[in-house]
Design a protein around this motif. Structure first.
Motif, mmCIF file in Angstrom:
data_model
loop_
_atom_site.group_PDB
_atom_site.id
_atom_site.type_symbol
_atom_site.label_atom_id
_atom_site.label_comp_id
_atom_site.label_asym_id
_atom_site.label_seq_id
_atom_site.Cartn_x
_atom_site.Cartn_y
_atom_site.Cartn_z
ATOM 1 N N ASP A 71 0.689 -1.098 -0.177
ATOM 2 C CA ASP A 71 0.029 -0.141 0.014
ATOM 3 C C ASP A 71 0.784 1.278 0.101
ATOM 4 O OD1 ASP A 71 -2.028 -1.468 -0.069
ATOM 5 O OD2 ASP A 71 -2.539 -1.348 2.089
ATOM 6 N N TYR A 72 2.198 1.170 0.746
ATOM 7 C CA TYR A 72 2.922 2.217 0.543
ATOM 8 C C TYR A 72 3.829 2.553 -0.587
ATOM 9 C CZ TYR A 72 5.151 5.975 3.139
ATOM 10 O OH TYR A 72 5.276 7.353 3.522
ATOM 11 N N GLY A 73 3.777 1.579 -1.391
ATOM 12 C CA GLY A 73 4.567 1.335 -2.753
ATOM 13 C C GLY A 73 5.935 0.935 -2.539
ATOM 14 N N LEU A 74 6.186 0.321 -1.643
ATOM 15 C CA LEU A 74 7.596 -0.239 -1.159
ATOM 16 C C LEU A 74 7.707 -1.549 -1.952
ATOM 17 C CD1 LEU A 74 7.959 0.859 2.345
ATOM 18 C CD2 LEU A 74 9.101 1.758 0.393
ATOM 19 N N ILE A 75 6.783 -2.336 -2.216
ATOM 20 C CA ILE A 75 7.054 -3.813 -2.772
ATOM 21 C C ILE A 75 5.826 -3.898 -3.937
ATOM 22 C CG2 ILE A 75 8.228 -4.874 -0.962
ATOM 23 C CD1 ILE A 75 5.408 -6.375 -0.345
ATOM 24 N N GLU A 76 5.937 -4.713 -4.638
ATOM 25 C CA GLU A 76 4.949 -5.153 -5.549
ATOM 26 C C GLU A 76 4.423 -6.767 -5.335
ATOM 27 O OE1 GLU A 76 4.009 -5.411 -10.604
ATOM 28 O OE2 GLU A 76 6.062 -4.752 -9.763
ATOM 29 N N LYS B 240 12.292 -0.731 14.728
ATOM 30 C CA LYS B 240 10.927 -0.486 15.003
ATOM 31 C C LYS B 240 10.464 0.692 13.961
ATOM 32 C CE LYS B 240 10.860 -3.031 18.670
ATOM 33 N NZ LYS B 240 11.619 -4.186 18.252
ATOM 34 N N LEU B 241 10.664 0.717 12.696
ATOM 35 C CA LEU B 241 10.479 1.709 11.868
ATOM 36 C C LEU B 241 8.966 1.401 11.203
ATOM 37 C CD1 LEU B 241 13.688 2.488 10.016
ATOM 38 C CD2 LEU B 241 12.565 3.893 11.705
ATOM 39 N N ASN B 242 8.308 2.432 10.981
ATOM 40 C CA ASN B 242 6.817 2.430 10.225
ATOM 41 C C ASN B 242 7.273 2.435 8.653
ATOM 42 O OD1 ASN B 242 7.382 5.097 9.766
ATOM 43 N ND2 ASN B 242 5.564 5.681 10.939
ATOM 44 N N PHE B 243 6.199 2.259 8.033
ATOM 45 C CA PHE B 243 6.518 2.166 6.683
ATOM 46 C C PHE B 243 7.064 3.503 6.091
ATOM 47 C CE2 PHE B 243 2.535 -0.540 7.170
ATOM 48 C CZ PHE B 243 3.248 -1.567 7.152
ATOM 49 N N GLU B 244 6.585 4.540 6.746
ATOM 50 C CA GLU B 244 7.084 5.964 6.181
ATOM 51 C C GLU B 244 8.757 5.969 6.195
ATOM 52 O OE1 GLU B 244 6.232 9.980 8.035
ATOM 53 O OE2 GLU B 244 4.946 9.893 6.443
ATOM 54 N N GLY B 245 9.174 5.581 7.696
ATOM 55 C CA GLY B 245 10.570 5.538 8.025
ATOM 56 C C GLY B 245 11.394 4.727 7.121
ATOM 57 N N ILE B 246 10.717 3.382 6.788
ATOM 58 C CA ILE B 246 11.320 2.429 6.045
ATOM 59 C C ILE B 246 11.702 3.180 4.661
ATOM 60 C CG2 ILE B 246 11.104 0.323 4.590
ATOM 61 C CD1 ILE B 246 9.537 -0.896 7.160
ATOM 62 N N ASP B 247 10.617 3.872 3.996
ATOM 63 C CA ASP B 247 10.841 4.379 2.875
ATOM 64 C C ASP B 247 11.928 5.594 2.832
ATOM 65 O OD1 ASP B 247 9.980 5.039 0.175
ATOM 66 O OD2 ASP B 247 8.766 6.715 1.001
ATOM 67 N N THR B 248 11.886 6.363 4.081
ATOM 68 C CA THR B 248 12.910 7.429 3.929
ATOM 69 C C THR B 248 14.251 6.630 4.217
ATOM 70 O OG1 THR B 248 11.210 8.637 5.336
ATOM 71 C CG2 THR B 248 13.607 9.278 5.486
#
Length: 98
Positions: free
Chosen positions: A28-33, A62-70
């Motif tokens: 949903d966050y666009g990090l994987i397909e 303990k990163l959320n999706f936004e943190g992982i993306d960053t």
């Protein structure tokens, strides 16, 4: 389409001890397909290393999706800058050798 190129998400959930919601969140966050193969949600095997990196960032830091993306964007920028630096060093070396 070869199914050996894909790994089923239920297998990944078991292997990494993660909930399906984590993988859905990454999608949903666009990090994987996520691809559907024979009615099973799968990920291409070429992206497993990236997925493992995301799982470690989530579990260890303990990163959320936004943190992982960053973090992934910053790591990609660092790689790009390192390549650019190496290229510049190589060009400079040619002039120093003259």
């Amino acid at each position: 389409m070869k199914t050996t190129q894909y790994i089923a998400l239920p297998e990944l959930c078991t292997h990494y001890r993660m909930e399906m919601s984590f993988f859905n969140g990454l999608r949903d966050y666009g990090l994987i397909e996520i691809i559907s193969v024979e009615k099973t949600h799968c990920i291409h095997k070429d992206y497993i290393a990236d997925l493992e990196k995301m799982i470690r960032l989530h579990k260890d830091l303990k990163l959320n999706f936004e943190g992982i993306d960053t973090v992934l964007n910053l790591l990609n920028k660092i790689d790009l800058l390192q390549k650019e630096l190496n290229s510049t060093k190589n060009r400079l070396q040619r002039f120093e050798d003259l």
